[in-house]
Design a protein around this motif. Structure first.
Motif, PDB file in Angstrom:
ATOM      1  N   LEU A 187     -10.917   0.387  -9.022  1.00  0.00           N
ATOM      2  CA  LEU A 187     -10.238  -0.061 -10.129  1.00  0.00           C
ATOM      3  C   LEU A 187     -11.766  -1.347 -11.113  1.00  0.00           C
ATOM      4  N   ARG A 188     -12.473  -1.668  -9.554  1.00  0.00           N
ATOM      5  CA  ARG A 188     -14.315  -2.006  -9.885  1.00  0.00           C
ATOM      6  C   ARG A 188     -14.137  -0.921 -10.500  1.00  0.00           C
ATOM      7  N   ARG A 189     -13.628   0.528 -10.404  1.00  0.00           N
ATOM      8  CA  ARG A 189     -15.229   1.352 -10.412  1.00  0.00           C
ATOM      9  C   ARG A 189     -14.900   1.301 -12.295  1.00  0.00           C
ATOM     10  N   VAL A 190     -13.563   1.296 -12.226  1.00  0.00           N
ATOM     11  CA  VAL A 190     -13.868   1.552 -14.111  1.00  0.00           C
ATOM     12  C   VAL A 190     -13.785   0.110 -14.926  1.00  0.00           C
ATOM     13  N   HIS A 191     -13.993  -0.752 -13.763  1.00  0.00           N
ATOM     14  CA  HIS A 191     -14.525  -2.164 -14.523  1.00  0.00           C
ATOM     15  C   HIS A 191     -15.818  -1.314 -14.789  1.00  0.00           C
ATOM     16  N   GLN A 192     -17.156  -1.181 -13.843  1.00  0.00           N
ATOM     17  CA  GLN A 192     -17.942  -0.661 -14.235  1.00  0.00           C
ATOM     18  C   GLN A 192     -18.932   0.984 -14.971  1.00  0.00           C
ATOM     19  N   VAL A 193     -17.634   1.591 -15.386  1.00  0.00           N
ATOM     20  CA  VAL A 193     -18.060   2.217 -15.899  1.00  0.00           C
ATOM     21  C   VAL A 193     -17.424   3.031 -17.264  1.00  0.00           C
ATOM     22  N   ALA A 194     -16.007   2.394 -17.490  1.00  0.00           N
ATOM     23  CA  ALA A 194     -15.047   2.192 -18.770  1.00  0.00           C
ATOM     24  C   ALA A 194     -14.261   0.863 -18.810  1.00  0.00           C
ATOM     25  N   PRO A 195     -15.323  -0.323 -18.885  1.00  0.00           N
ATOM     26  CA  PRO A 195     -15.046  -1.862 -18.918  1.00  0.00           C
ATOM     27  C   PRO A 195     -13.493  -1.810 -19.876  1.00  0.00           C
ATOM     28  N   PHE A 196     -12.438  -2.406 -19.205  1.00  0.00           N
ATOM     29  CA  PHE A 196     -11.668  -3.182 -20.840  1.00  0.00           C
ATOM     30  C   PHE A 196     -11.833  -3.529 -21.961  1.00  0.00           C
ATOM     31  N   GLU A 197     -11.742  -3.064 -23.382  1.00  0.00           N
ATOM     32  CA  GLU A 197     -12.214  -3.555 -24.649  1.00  0.00           C
ATOM     33  C   GLU A 197     -10.369  -4.222 -25.046  1.00  0.00           C
ATOM     34  N   LEU A 198     -10.005  -5.398 -25.104  1.00  0.00           N
ATOM     35  CA  LEU A 198      -8.736  -5.508 -25.248  1.00  0.00           C
ATOM     36  C   LEU A 198      -9.140  -6.354 -26.918  1.00  0.00           C
ATOM     37  N   PRO A 199      -7.775  -6.699 -27.344  1.00  0.00           N
ATOM     38  CA  PRO A 199      -8.035  -7.371 -29.219  1.00  0.00           C
ATOM     39  C   PRO A 199      -8.187  -8.392 -28.912  1.00  0.00           C
ATOM     40  N   PRO A 200      -8.713  -9.440 -29.682  1.00  0.00           N
ATOM     41  CA  PRO A 200      -8.727 -10.826 -30.038  1.00  0.00           C
ATOM     42  C   PRO A 200      -7.361 -12.061 -29.521  1.00  0.00           C
ATOM     43  N   GLU A 201      -6.192 -11.153 -29.757  1.00  0.00           N
ATOM     44  CA  GLU A 201      -5.250 -12.375 -29.891  1.00  0.00           C
ATOM     45  C   GLU A 201      -5.455 -11.988 -28.329  1.00  0.00           C
ATOM     46  N   THR A 202      -5.596 -11.412 -27.009  1.00  0.00           N
ATOM     47  CA  THR A 202      -5.169 -10.923 -26.105  1.00  0.00           C
ATOM     48  C   THR A 202      -4.380 -12.367 -24.967  1.00  0.00           C
ATOM     49  N   PRO A 203      -4.275 -12.499 -24.603  1.00  0.00           N
ATOM     50  CA  PRO A 203      -3.756 -14.092 -23.776  1.00  0.00           C
ATOM     51  C   PRO A 203      -4.939 -14.151 -22.784  1.00  0.00           C
ATOM     52  N   GLU A 204      -5.324 -15.352 -23.091  1.00  0.00           N
ATOM     53  CA  GLU A 204      -6.425 -15.668 -21.894  1.00  0.00           C
ATOM     54  C   GLU A 204      -6.024 -15.729 -20.472  1.00  0.00           C
ATOM     55  N   ASP A 205      -5.089 -15.648 -19.574  1.00  0.00           N
ATOM     56  CA  ASP A 205      -4.772 -15.553 -18.416  1.00  0.00           C
ATOM     57  C   ASP A 205      -4.999 -13.717 -19.051  1.00  0.00           C
ATOM     58  N   VAL A 206      -4.329 -13.597 -19.060  1.00  0.00           N
ATOM     59  CA  VAL A 206      -4.047 -11.407 -19.288  1.00  0.00           C
ATOM     60  C   VAL A 206      -5.828 -10.954 -18.871  1.00  0.00           C
ATOM     61  N   VAL A 207      -6.700 -12.193 -19.811  1.00  0.00           N
ATOM     62  CA  VAL A 207      -8.147 -11.614 -19.364  1.00  0.00           C
ATOM     63  C   VAL A 207      -8.582 -11.650 -18.749  1.00  0.00           C
ATOM     64  N   ARG A 208      -8.405 -13.630 -17.614  1.00  0.00           N
ATOM     65  CA  ARG A 208      -8.491 -13.559 -16.410  1.00  0.00           C
ATOM     66  C   ARG A 208      -8.002 -13.272 -15.377  1.00  0.00           C
ATOM     67  N   GLY A 209      -6.521 -12.098 -15.456  1.00  0.00           N
ATOM     68  CA  GLY A 209      -6.000 -11.569 -14.535  1.00  0.00           C
ATOM     69  C   GLY A 209      -6.965 -10.260 -14.521  1.00  0.00           C
ATOM     70  N   LEU A 210      -6.803  -9.681 -15.073  1.00  0.00           N
ATOM     71  CA  LEU A 210      -7.191  -8.355 -15.874  1.00  0.00           C
ATOM     72  C   LEU A 210      -8.994  -8.266 -14.778  1.00  0.00           C
ATOM     73  N   ALA A 211      -9.711  -9.136 -14.634  1.00  0.00           N
ATOM     74  CA  ALA A 211     -11.319  -9.781 -14.726  1.00  0.00           C
ATOM     75  C   ALA A 211     -11.541  -9.902 -12.545  1.00  0.00           C
ATOM     76  N   GLY A 212      -9.991 -10.759 -12.305  1.00  0.00           N
ATOM     77  CA  GLY A 212     -10.138 -10.934 -10.979  1.00  0.00           C
ATOM     78  C   GLY A 212      -9.987 -12.279 -11.510  1.00  0.00           C
ATOM     79  N   SER A 213     -10.706 -13.020 -11.877  1.00  0.00           N
ATOM     80  CA  SER A 213     -10.240 -14.956 -11.670  1.00  0.00           C
ATOM     81  C   SER A 213      -9.073 -15.589 -11.460  1.00  0.00           C
ATOM     82  N   GLY A 214      -8.336 -14.436 -11.959  1.00  0.00           N
ATOM     83  CA  GLY A 214      -6.925 -14.177 -12.296  1.00  0.00           C
ATOM     84  C   GLY A 214      -5.754 -13.957 -11.187  1.00  0.00           C
TER      85      GLY A 214
END
Length: 810
Positions: A187-214
């Motif tokens: 998963l860390r390798r994916v963040h480095q090579v092909a990071p996730f590009e989520l739509p602007p309306e994506t909830p903030e807790d989802v973005v934080r959870g995917l980044a590891g801070s949630g």
């Protein structure tokens, strides 16, 4: 399995056909890919599902493939998926273009209706190898839904968004697959090579959870909501357009019917959503009824309409609309033979459905015709006067066929013998007259006379205009019909070609004009009609607007100066010169040289204006000699179409056929040239006989029998047919042109050819073959298997002989 056995399955129906295949042990033939992909008999699909064969069944997904025999049909591929067989799933993944189906295969979920095992369905090695080795965009997108973490990681590394395979959040699904399997480094390798590009309306807790801070629980909850039933229902609630609704429904294997029914009960779904859901082959009947209550005209989109759908049509009060839905129901198996007779109303539409539709409907039509005949024959045998009552009742009767025939039992005396004057007959509409003709066609000739004798000219005419007209009706009209019914029969494209000549020779202009318009009318007969000035003013006006070259040629036989001038002006180009000269000569011959003032100024015409008709006559005689020389010396057809070469001879409507026939008898004309001559609509019957005789001794003489020149002439077609089952020819051409009837071909043609031709033509012959097979063999699987094995050997026997043999052997 041969193509003939495949054709035989159309006449047996799905259930019986599947049993026949089970006894034969025949494999399913893989269909072609692409736009030319054939429709398969429902029996083949049923056999495939029972035996877990997906090859040739899982084709290109298309919402229009709602027919029971269409490769790629959603219900069939879902039944295959429910087998939970890794090899079947592999074939589905490889052959199908349905994104939701390919995602389901890689998810390794179980879809069996009563699955007791919660373990994932094993993924066939071939699927894994294909995904990793091929690496196409579609495979990568489908792999985002894979249960295998290695496939999910590989799909994420490629960086493709989900597209049709899950949408913008499909990569989140693959990320959660890695999380559930503890693949943190990947998963860390994916963040480095092909990071996730989520739509602007994506909830903030989802973005934080995917980044590891949630927490990843927030991502899991979001995915459940995004791909859950509530979200799906909400999307459909906004689907105002049909295309939008179809896109939403196509994104899932099967919609959440229970949730949709509850949502629709609270707030009716819009038109676009209703149509998309009704098109799904697994839409529950209760929910279907609820959707149709809100959108009754969406009934035409029901995947497999049954009697309940037809009841909705009746409420709309449109026969044409009801007939369309009825035919679709018969074609797809939503309406069986018993329902067609006992539940479908009105009776006039149910009866006409016996002779309308494609090859998918013939098995049901044959079974229904047998039921109707079993009710009709005893009735009219005991009560011949019932025919008059049937004719009177059909236009307005709203009950079923069974109710109609049951109501006729009260008629115990023929019309006119009870001492009371018969009631005045109504003028039936098109469907009612057609239904009456179908009923007449179901009985023997002795009953047909009772059915037609009491009809006067005006009441016989609508029956004479019916499609797939029974021969008994056509013969009766020719023998006893008045001017109106004979005119209608002359224009009926279903009439046998020799009867058209019989009708024309009566001398009535309106009848001759109707015959002239008939597409089956031979060119020689059209020339005769024009030569005796046998057309009415309306047809003359139509001919003066004609511009196609071969449609102009018959006009040269006319004595009408305006028609001849029209030929001269409408024949354009270098190759049209010969038609212009023929028209000018005919015009000057009949109306004098002065009539040439209003025709195009060809060199020969200009000379004829000053020097007389002999200039044109000499030039045309010179052409006749030149054409004969060109035709006998040409060994191939050149690409360039020169007016003085062989193409000019082929384009000359005044070709000297006597000289051409004599040269053909001497075998001086090349076969390629002879073939082109045979394609001309004015090719005489004698040339067809000469050509056929010259090739009779050749090994591949069947090619001559396929020529339209040979088969458009009824005497020649009958000569070929008289050779018995050994004769090989393209009967479809003879049947379409009216030179042979389905009954004649069935009685004398080769059994295998009859079965194949019926399946390919899907017309009267197919319905007749289905009736003969079902009446003769019934539901006896053993007898059907015998017929199938005999057909594989292509014996020199008629279908009737094969059926009798199979019945005796079984």
């Amino acid at each position: 399995m041969t193509d003939t056995v495949t054709s035989l399955l159309w006449y047996a129906g799905p259930a019986l056909g599947a049993e026949i295949l089970g006894r034969l042990g025949a494999p399913v033939r893989a269909g072609r890919r692409g736009p030319a992909e054939p429709t398969l008999p429902p029996a083949l699909l049923e056999h495939a599902v029972r035996n877990g064969v997906a090859d040739g069944i899982a084709g290109v997904y298309d919402r229009s493939k709602r027919q029971a025999g269409a490769s790629g049909n959603a219900d069939i591929v879902l039944r295959l998926l429910e087998l939970d067989d890794p090899q079947v799933n592999a074939a589905l993944f490889e052959k199908s273009s349905w994104a939701a189906l390919r995602q389901a295969v890689l998810s390794q979920a179980r879809f069996a209706p009563k699955a007791d095992d919660d373990t994932p369905v094993p993924l066939a090695p071939a699927v894994r190898q294909a995904v990793l080795g091929r690496g196409s965009r579609g495979d990568v997108q489908a792999a985002l839904s894979a249960a295998d973490p290695e496939l999910a990681f590989w799909a994420l590394i490629n960086g493709f968004p989900g597209g049709a395979h899950g949408g913008v959040y499909a990569r989140l699904t693959a990320a959660m697959t890695l999380v559930r399997n503890g693949r943190w480094a990947q998963l860390r390798r994916v963040h480095q090579v092909a990071p996730f590009e989520l739509p602007p309306e994506t909830p903030e807790d989802v973005v934080r959870g995917l980044a590891g801070s949630g927490t990843f629980e927030a991502v899991e909850r979001f995915l459940i909501a995004e791909y859950g039933a509530d979200r799906f229902c909400a999307k459909l609630q906004d689907a105002l357009r049909t295309a939008h609704g179809r896109t939403i429904v196509r994104d899932v294997l099967e919609p959440p019917w229970t949730e949709l029914a509850a949502r629709h009960a609270a707030d009716p779904l819009p038109w676009g959503a209703a149509v998309a859901l009704l098109e799904h082959t697994r839409c529950p009947r209760e929910f279907q009824a609820s959707l149709l209550a809100a959108h009754p005209r969406a009934v035409q989109s029901v995947a497999r309409p049954g009697p309940e759908a037809l009841r909705v049509c009746l409420g709309l009060g449109e026969d044409q609309f009801t007939k369309k839905v009825l035919l679709h129901g018969v074609t797809t198996g939503g309406i069986d033979a018993a329902q067609l007779v006992a539940e479908v109303r009105p009776a006039r539409l149910a009866v006409t459905a016996l002779t309308h539709g494609g090859i998918e409907a013939v098995a049901t039509q044959a079974a229904a015709a047998r039921l109707v005949r079993s009710l009709l024959v005893p009735l009219v045998t005991e009560h011949p006067g019932a025919w008059r009552a049937l004719y009177t009742a059909l236009p307005e009767f709203d009950g079923t066929v069974a109710e109609l025939l049951a109501s006729m039992t009260a008629v115990s005396h023929p019309a006119g013998r009870t001492g009371e004057p018969p009631a005045e007959l109504p003028r039936p509409g098109r469907q009612a007259a057609w239904a009456y003709a179908v009923l007449v066609g179901l009985v023997d000739a002795e009953h047909a006379s009772h059915a037609l004798d009491f009809l006067d000219d005006l009441h016989l005419a609508p029956v004479a205009g019916s499609r797939e007209l029974p021969q008994s009706v056509a013969d009766h009209v020719c023998a006893h019909g008045g001017p109106v019914s004979r005119r209608v029969l002359a224009g009926n494209p279903a009439v046998r070609v020799d009867l058209i000549e019989t009708l024309v020779l009566g001398g009535d202009r309106t009848i001759a004009s109707a015959a002239y318009r008939n597409p089956r009318c031979p060119m020689a007969l059209r020339q005769y009609i024009l030569s005796v000035d046998g057309i009415d003013d309306e047809l003359r006006t139509e001919l003066l607007e004609e511009s196609r070259a071969e449609r102009l040629w018959p006009l040269l036989a006319s004595t009408d100066a305006a028609l001849l001038r029209h030929v001269a002006w409408a024949s354009v180009g270098e190759l049209g010169k010969w038609a212009r000269l023929r028209a000018a000569y005919r015009l000057a011959e009949l109306h004098g040289v002065g009539a040439l003032e209003d025709v195009p100024d060809d060199e020969e015409v200009t000379a004829a204006r000053s020097s007389g008709l002999r200039v044109l006559d000499a030039r045309l005689r010179e052409c006749d000699a030149q054409w004969l020389k060109v035709l006998t010396q040409t060994t191939y057809l050149p690409y360039r179409r020169e007016a003085g070469g062989v193409h000019g001879a082929l384009a000359d409507p005044g070709l000297d056929w006597r000289a051409v026939i004599a040269a053909a008898r001497r075998r001086e004309i090349n076969e390629a040239v002879l073939h082109e001559l045979s394609q001309r609509p004015d090719c005489p019957m004698e040339l067809s006989r000469v050509w056929r005789g010259a090739h009779a001794a050749r090994k591949y003489a069947v090619g001559v029998g396929r020529s339209a020149a040979v088969l458009r002439h009824r005497p020649v077609a009958l000569e070929i047919l008289a050779e018995g089952p050994e004769a090989r020819f393209d009967a479809a051409t003879a049947l379409d042109g009216g030179s042979l009837t389905a009954e004649e071909y069935l009685a004398a043609g080769n059994a295998a050819d009859v079965v194949d031709t019926g399946a390919a033509s899907a017309g009267p012959l197919a319905r007749l073959v289905a009736r003969v097979l079902q009446d003769g063999l019934g539901d006896a699987v053993d007898a059907w298997v015998v017929v199938a094995r005999l057909l594989v050997q292509r014996p020199t026997a008629t279908l009737g002989e094969l059926v009798a043999t199979a019945r005796a052997a079984a």
